[in-house]
Design a protein around this motif. Structure first.
Motif, PDB file in Angstrom:
ATOM      1  N   ILE A 341       3.421   4.350 -16.559  1.00  0.00           N
ATOM      2  CA  ILE A 341       3.555   3.430 -15.424  1.00  0.00           C
ATOM      3  C   ILE A 341       4.797   3.769 -14.605  1.00  0.00           C
ATOM      4  O   ILE A 341       4.766   3.837 -13.369  1.00  0.00           O
ATOM      5  CB  ILE A 341       3.642   1.978 -15.930  1.00  0.00           C
ATOM      6  CG1 ILE A 341       2.249   1.456 -16.295  1.00  0.00           C
ATOM      7  CG2 ILE A 341       4.263   1.071 -14.886  1.00  0.00           C
ATOM      8  CD1 ILE A 341       1.421   1.018 -15.126  1.00  0.00           C
ATOM      9  N   ALA A 342       5.930   3.973 -15.295  1.00  0.00           N
ATOM     10  CA  ALA A 342       7.189   4.235 -14.598  1.00  0.00           C
ATOM     11  C   ALA A 342       7.119   5.545 -13.810  1.00  0.00           C
ATOM     12  O   ALA A 342       7.511   5.599 -12.640  1.00  0.00           O
ATOM     13  CB  ALA A 342       8.337   4.286 -15.603  1.00  0.00           C
ATOM     14  N   VAL A 343       6.636   6.587 -14.449  1.00  0.00           N
ATOM     15  CA  VAL A 343       6.548   7.886 -13.777  1.00  0.00           C
ATOM     16  C   VAL A 343       5.511   7.847 -12.657  1.00  0.00           C
ATOM     17  O   VAL A 343       5.737   8.377 -11.559  1.00  0.00           O
ATOM     18  CB  VAL A 343       6.209   8.994 -14.795  1.00  0.00           C
ATOM     19  CG1 VAL A 343       5.980  10.329 -14.082  1.00  0.00           C
ATOM     20  CG2 VAL A 343       7.331   9.137 -15.812  1.00  0.00           C
ATOM     21  N   SER A 344       4.391   7.170 -12.889  1.00  0.00           N
ATOM     22  CA  SER A 344       3.340   7.081 -11.870  1.00  0.00           C
ATOM     23  C   SER A 344       3.829   6.342 -10.636  1.00  0.00           C
ATOM     24  O   SER A 344       3.507   6.720  -9.503  1.00  0.00           O
ATOM     25  CB  SER A 344       2.113   6.368 -12.438  1.00  0.00           C
ATOM     26  OG  SER A 344       1.575   7.074 -13.530  1.00  0.00           O
ATOM     27  N   GLY A 345       4.605   5.258 -10.851  1.00  0.00           N
ATOM     28  CA  GLY A 345       5.119   4.515  -9.711  1.00  0.00           C
ATOM     29  C   GLY A 345       5.989   5.368  -8.811  1.00  0.00           C
ATOM     30  O   GLY A 345       5.881   5.317  -7.581  1.00  0.00           O
ATOM     31  N   VAL A 346       6.845   6.176  -9.424  1.00  0.00           N
ATOM     32  CA  VAL A 346       7.725   7.043  -8.642  1.00  0.00           C
ATOM     33  C   VAL A 346       6.934   8.151  -7.955  1.00  0.00           C
ATOM     34  O   VAL A 346       7.125   8.436  -6.765  1.00  0.00           O
ATOM     35  CB  VAL A 346       8.818   7.638  -9.552  1.00  0.00           C
ATOM     36  CG1 VAL A 346       9.582   8.743  -8.828  1.00  0.00           C
ATOM     37  CG2 VAL A 346       9.768   6.544 -10.009  1.00  0.00           C
ATOM     38  N   LEU A 347       6.022   8.786  -8.687  1.00  0.00           N
ATOM     39  CA  LEU A 347       5.219   9.848  -8.088  1.00  0.00           C
ATOM     40  C   LEU A 347       4.350   9.308  -6.957  1.00  0.00           C
ATOM     41  O   LEU A 347       4.150   9.981  -5.940  1.00  0.00           O
ATOM     42  CB  LEU A 347       4.335  10.505  -9.156  1.00  0.00           C
ATOM     43  CG  LEU A 347       5.046  11.376 -10.199  1.00  0.00           C
ATOM     44  CD1 LEU A 347       4.048  11.874 -11.237  1.00  0.00           C
ATOM     45  CD2 LEU A 347       5.758  12.548  -9.539  1.00  0.00           C
ATOM     46  N   THR A 348       3.850   8.088  -7.112  1.00  0.00           N
ATOM     47  CA  THR A 348       3.016   7.497  -6.066  1.00  0.00           C
ATOM     48  C   THR A 348       3.806   7.308  -4.778  1.00  0.00           C
ATOM     49  O   THR A 348       3.358   7.685  -3.696  1.00  0.00           O
ATOM     50  CB  THR A 348       2.466   6.134  -6.530  1.00  0.00           C
ATOM     51  OG1 THR A 348       1.671   6.328  -7.697  1.00  0.00           O
ATOM     52  CG2 THR A 348       1.602   5.501  -5.444  1.00  0.00           C
ATOM     53  N   GLN A 349       4.988   6.720  -4.888  1.00  0.00           N
ATOM     54  CA  GLN A 349       5.768   6.416  -3.696  1.00  0.00           C
ATOM     55  C   GLN A 349       6.328   7.668  -3.032  1.00  0.00           C
ATOM     56  O   GLN A 349       6.457   7.717  -1.806  1.00  0.00           O
ATOM     57  CB  GLN A 349       6.905   5.473  -4.058  1.00  0.00           C
ATOM     58  CG  GLN A 349       6.418   4.081  -4.454  1.00  0.00           C
ATOM     59  CD  GLN A 349       7.563   3.096  -4.591  1.00  0.00           C
ATOM     60  OE1 GLN A 349       8.688   3.468  -4.881  1.00  0.00           O
ATOM     61  NE2 GLN A 349       7.274   1.829  -4.380  1.00  0.00           N
ATOM     62  N   ASP A 350       6.678   8.680  -3.824  1.00  0.00           N
ATOM     63  CA  ASP A 350       7.396   9.822  -3.264  1.00  0.00           C
ATOM     64  C   ASP A 350       6.588  11.110  -3.164  1.00  0.00           C
ATOM     65  O   ASP A 350       7.061  12.073  -2.563  1.00  0.00           O
ATOM     66  CB  ASP A 350       8.647  10.096  -4.104  1.00  0.00           C
ATOM     67  CG  ASP A 350       9.640   8.953  -4.035  1.00  0.00           C
ATOM     68  OD1 ASP A 350       9.666   8.283  -2.993  1.00  0.00           O
ATOM     69  OD2 ASP A 350      10.369   8.727  -5.010  1.00  0.00           O
ATOM     70  N   VAL A 351       5.386  11.136  -3.772  1.00  0.00           N
ATOM     71  CA  VAL A 351       4.606  12.372  -3.742  1.00  0.00           C
ATOM     72  C   VAL A 351       3.161  12.113  -3.314  1.00  0.00           C
ATOM     73  O   VAL A 351       2.756  12.480  -2.209  1.00  0.00           O
ATOM     74  CB  VAL A 351       4.624  13.076  -5.116  1.00  0.00           C
ATOM     75  CG1 VAL A 351       3.811  14.382  -5.056  1.00  0.00           C
ATOM     76  CG2 VAL A 351       6.049  13.392  -5.545  1.00  0.00           C
ATOM     77  N   THR A 352       2.380  11.451  -4.165  1.00  0.00           N
ATOM     78  CA  THR A 352       0.932  11.390  -3.928  1.00  0.00           C
ATOM     79  C   THR A 352       0.553  10.498  -2.758  1.00  0.00           C
ATOM     80  O   THR A 352      -0.449  10.764  -2.080  1.00  0.00           O
ATOM     81  CB  THR A 352       0.201  10.896  -5.198  1.00  0.00           C
ATOM     82  OG1 THR A 352       0.715   9.610  -5.569  1.00  0.00           O
ATOM     83  CG2 THR A 352       0.407  11.858  -6.352  1.00  0.00           C
ATOM     84  N   SER A 353       1.309   9.427  -2.481  1.00  0.00           N
ATOM     85  CA  SER A 353       0.943   8.541  -1.373  1.00  0.00           C
ATOM     86  C   SER A 353       1.029   9.265  -0.034  1.00  0.00           C
ATOM     87  O   SER A 353       0.350   8.900   0.926  1.00  0.00           O
ATOM     88  CB  SER A 353       1.838   7.301  -1.363  1.00  0.00           C
ATOM     89  OG  SER A 353       3.182   7.665  -1.178  1.00  0.00           O
ATOM     90  N   ARG A 354       1.866  10.297   0.023  1.00  0.00           N
ATOM     91  CA  ARG A 354       1.978  11.053   1.268  1.00  0.00           C
ATOM     92  C   ARG A 354       0.766  11.949   1.499  1.00  0.00           C
ATOM     93  O   ARG A 354       0.544  12.432   2.607  1.00  0.00           O
ATOM     94  CB  ARG A 354       3.246  11.913   1.229  1.00  0.00           C
ATOM     95  CG  ARG A 354       4.521  11.104   1.058  1.00  0.00           C
ATOM     96  CD  ARG A 354       5.728  12.007   0.989  1.00  0.00           C
ATOM     97  NE  ARG A 354       6.931  11.240   0.671  1.00  0.00           N
ATOM     98  CZ  ARG A 354       8.130  11.771   0.521  1.00  0.00           C
ATOM     99  NH1 ARG A 354       8.300  13.081   0.674  1.00  0.00           N
ATOM    100  NH2 ARG A 354       9.162  11.020   0.225  1.00  0.00           N
ATOM    101  N   ARG A 355       0.024  12.176   0.427  1.00  0.00           N
ATOM    102  CA  ARG A 355      -1.180  13.007   0.554  1.00  0.00           C
ATOM    103  C   ARG A 355      -2.421  12.195   0.888  1.00  0.00           C
ATOM    104  O   ARG A 355      -3.456  12.735   1.227  1.00  0.00           O
ATOM    105  CB  ARG A 355      -1.434  13.753  -0.768  1.00  0.00           C
ATOM    106  CG  ARG A 355      -0.252  14.585  -1.238  1.00  0.00           C
ATOM    107  CD  ARG A 355      -0.034  15.798  -0.352  1.00  0.00           C
ATOM    108  NE  ARG A 355       1.055  16.626  -0.864  1.00  0.00           N
ATOM    109  CZ  ARG A 355       2.301  16.568  -0.438  1.00  0.00           C
ATOM    110  NH1 ARG A 355       2.627  15.696   0.508  1.00  0.00           N
ATOM    111  NH2 ARG A 355       3.235  17.354  -0.947  1.00  0.00           N
ATOM    112  N   LEU A 356      -2.293  10.845   0.729  1.00  0.00           N
ATOM    113  CA  LEU A 356      -3.450   9.971   0.979  1.00  0.00           C
ATOM    114  C   LEU A 356      -3.033   8.846   1.924  1.00  0.00           C
ATOM    115  O   LEU A 356      -3.059   7.667   1.563  1.00  0.00           O
ATOM    116  CB  LEU A 356      -3.975   9.387  -0.340  1.00  0.00           C
ATOM    117  CG  LEU A 356      -4.490  10.407  -1.360  1.00  0.00           C
ATOM    118  CD1 LEU A 356      -4.697   9.742  -2.716  1.00  0.00           C
ATOM    119  CD2 LEU A 356      -5.788  11.028  -0.882  1.00  0.00           C
ATOM    120  N   PRO A 357      -2.613   9.150   3.143  1.00  0.00           N
ATOM    121  CA  PRO A 357      -2.092   8.124   4.036  1.00  0.00           C
ATOM    122  C   PRO A 357      -3.206   7.359   4.749  1.00  0.00           C
ATOM    123  O   PRO A 357      -4.343   7.789   4.811  1.00  0.00           O
ATOM    124  CB  PRO A 357      -1.276   8.945   5.043  1.00  0.00           C
ATOM    125  CG  PRO A 357      -2.017  10.247   5.121  1.00  0.00           C
ATOM    126  CD  PRO A 357      -2.573  10.504   3.749  1.00  0.00           C
TER     127      PRO A 357
END
Length: 502
Positions: A341-357
């Protein structure tokens, strides 16, 4: 030999975990549900969930093994892991919740108004999370190998798959119910067999009078209270890492964002102290019984799993082994879920969310699930490639990295208005580089040969003060953010005062 109770225990824990996670999925509807359970988790439930995720492979298996091998000197491990919450209670819990952040990088950016600090924090969260996941997967392989004679790769794969399903489908809201259940399962799984084994020992006059052989040196660490000056240094460094590292563990900190307010965060921490104190009474019982019955120190990492059949051969021993297997498997699942959960939250905000805007909540949830896949699969593959990874050693190193990076950032960021972005970056780089280099060196060298290996193997004694000093010195030579005073007021103003003012 494969035992039916052990196999049944693994299946029951897995199915129950998935069932509770599915139940929690009914309440997960928004992005906030997935990240912080919409900040509605009450102290009792949250404390149980924190206990569930915090009591990892090192707590369930490692403490008893260390005590068997080195004796009471190893009690510094559970003492430090528990006392870390006292430091967290006094210095961090309530202000961190009032910050309104979702993750540690969120807090860093809000406090210091710097994208560079945020990016560096994101890298560190992922690194610490992955390092902490390695012993969870390794412990799962060890447990299934000892309990049901499965190949060592089966445990990591099963745990990884269950965590992926639960975290990816329900996020924080779902995992909160799972982890709360798993704390009580782990406590019961250690308590009941321990009670039975103590009754057997009390009636075994031959064993009680003989006392059993003393365990000799093992492979995990040098004795903390012995070994002259080196042992003394190791003790102080370990105490520092465990006392201060707790507040920097991403899967621990993220749970305080789920409380409704700062007062609830403090009450949660008090409850966690009580729950951990009760749990850590039990591993020394297994270690003492292991010494009395002559358990082999060479297999000390599986003492908790092996002891029931050693003390009570036959069906009863198999049933008790099944119980501790269930608790151990729950430990791996709950801690792995919190880390994911902790790692996913950070990756979501700073990496993957930018790929799915541009998709709103739908895009956020898709990005979260992609991040969860990365958060679990990378350390899983590393575990399969690096067998026989020391469980307690890896956890201790993760604490040292957390204490050397996020502890100075949180303490100074919450209590000192003068902290600047430049100071934070410099301190994080110094503490992070030093402790991570020590981790790499330690993993490459199995045994300490001299002072250099001992100092590098336990880096907290020098890396933590160095990180603090660097942040202070650099901050004094640079300018604090303009909003720092206003933000500090927000961190330290109780919610009741804000309500009265409104």
């Amino acid at each position: 030999m494969t035992t039916v109770p052990g196999f049944v225990a693994v299946v029951v824990v897995t199915v129950t975990t998935l069932a509770i996670g599915t139940y929690g999925l009914r309440f997960s509807r928004t992005t906030s549900d997935f990240f912080v359970a919409s900040r509605t988790v009450r102290p009792g439930l949250n404390a149980s969930a924190i206990g569930g995720e915090y009591l990892s492979a090192a707590s369930f298996l490692g403490v008893a093994g260390l005590l068997l091998t080195f004796g009471a000197e190893m009690l510094w491990y559970p003492i430090g892991w528990t006392a870390g919450y006292l430091v967290l209670l006094v210095l961090v819990a309530a202000p961190l919740r009032r910050s309104g952040a979702y993750t540690l990088p969120d807090f860093a950016e809000a406090r210091l108004a710097s994208r560079h600090v945020r990016n560096l924090c994101s890298v560190l969260v992922v690194a610490i999370g992955w390092l902490y996941l390695l012993p969870q997967f390794e412990g799962a392989g060890l447990t299934l190998a000892a309990a049901i004679d499965a190949p060592r790769w089966v445990g990591p794969v099963v745990v990884g798959a269950v965590v992926l399903v639960n975290v990816g489908s329900g996020g924080m809201r779902s995992i909160t119910f799972v982890q709360a259940f798993q704390y009580w399962l782990k406590l019961t799984a250690l308590l009941v067999p321990a009670a039975v084994l103590l009754v057997v020992w009390a009636g075994d006059e031959a064993v009680r009078s003989a006392g059993g052989p003393s365990a000799t040196a093992g492979d995990w660490s040098v004795p903390l209270g012995g070994g002259g000056a080196q042992g003394l240094y190791t003790t102080y460094s370990l105490v520092l890492a465990t006392f201060l590292g707790t507040m920097g563990l991403p899967h621990v900190v993220v749970r305080f964002y789920t409380n409704p307010d700062g007062r609830a965060a403090r009450r949660t921490t008090l409850a966690v102290l009580a729950l951990l104190g009760v749990f850590y009474v039990l591993p020394p019982v297994y270690a003492a019984l292991g010494r009395a019955y002559g358990a082999d120190p060479a297999t000390s990492d599986s003492l908790v799993l092996d002891l029931p059949r050693l003390v009570v051969p036959g069906t009863l021993g198999d049933v008790l082994t099944g119980m501790v297997t269930a608790g151990a498997f729950a430990a791996f699942l709950s801690t792995s879920s919190g880390l994911a959960i902790a790692v996913s939250g950070v990756l979501t905000q700073d990496v993957t969310s930018r790929r799915l805007p541009g998709l709103g909540d739908l895009g956020d949830l898709a990005a979260f699930r992609v991040a969860t896949l990365a958060a679990v699969v990378v350390p899983l593959l590393a575990t399969l490639a690096l067998p026989d990874f020391g469980v307690a050693r890896a956890v201790g190193l993760a604490f040292a990295v957390a204490a050397s990076t996020f502890c100075p950032l949180l303490v100074l960021g919450i209590w000192w208005r003068g902290l600047t972005a430049a100071g934070a970056v410099a301190g994080l780089l110094v503490g992070g580089t030093g402790s991570v280099a020590a981790v790499a060196w330690t993993l490459a060298h199995d045994r300490a040969q001299g002072w250099f290996d001992v100092v590098v193997g336990q880096p907290a004694a020098w890396s933590v003060p160095l990180a603090f000093a660097t942040m202070v010195v650099v901050s004094r030579r640079t300018t604090a953010p303009a909003h720092a005073r206003r933000f500090m007021v927000r961190l330290h103003t109780p919610e009741t005062v804000e309500l009265d003012r409104s």
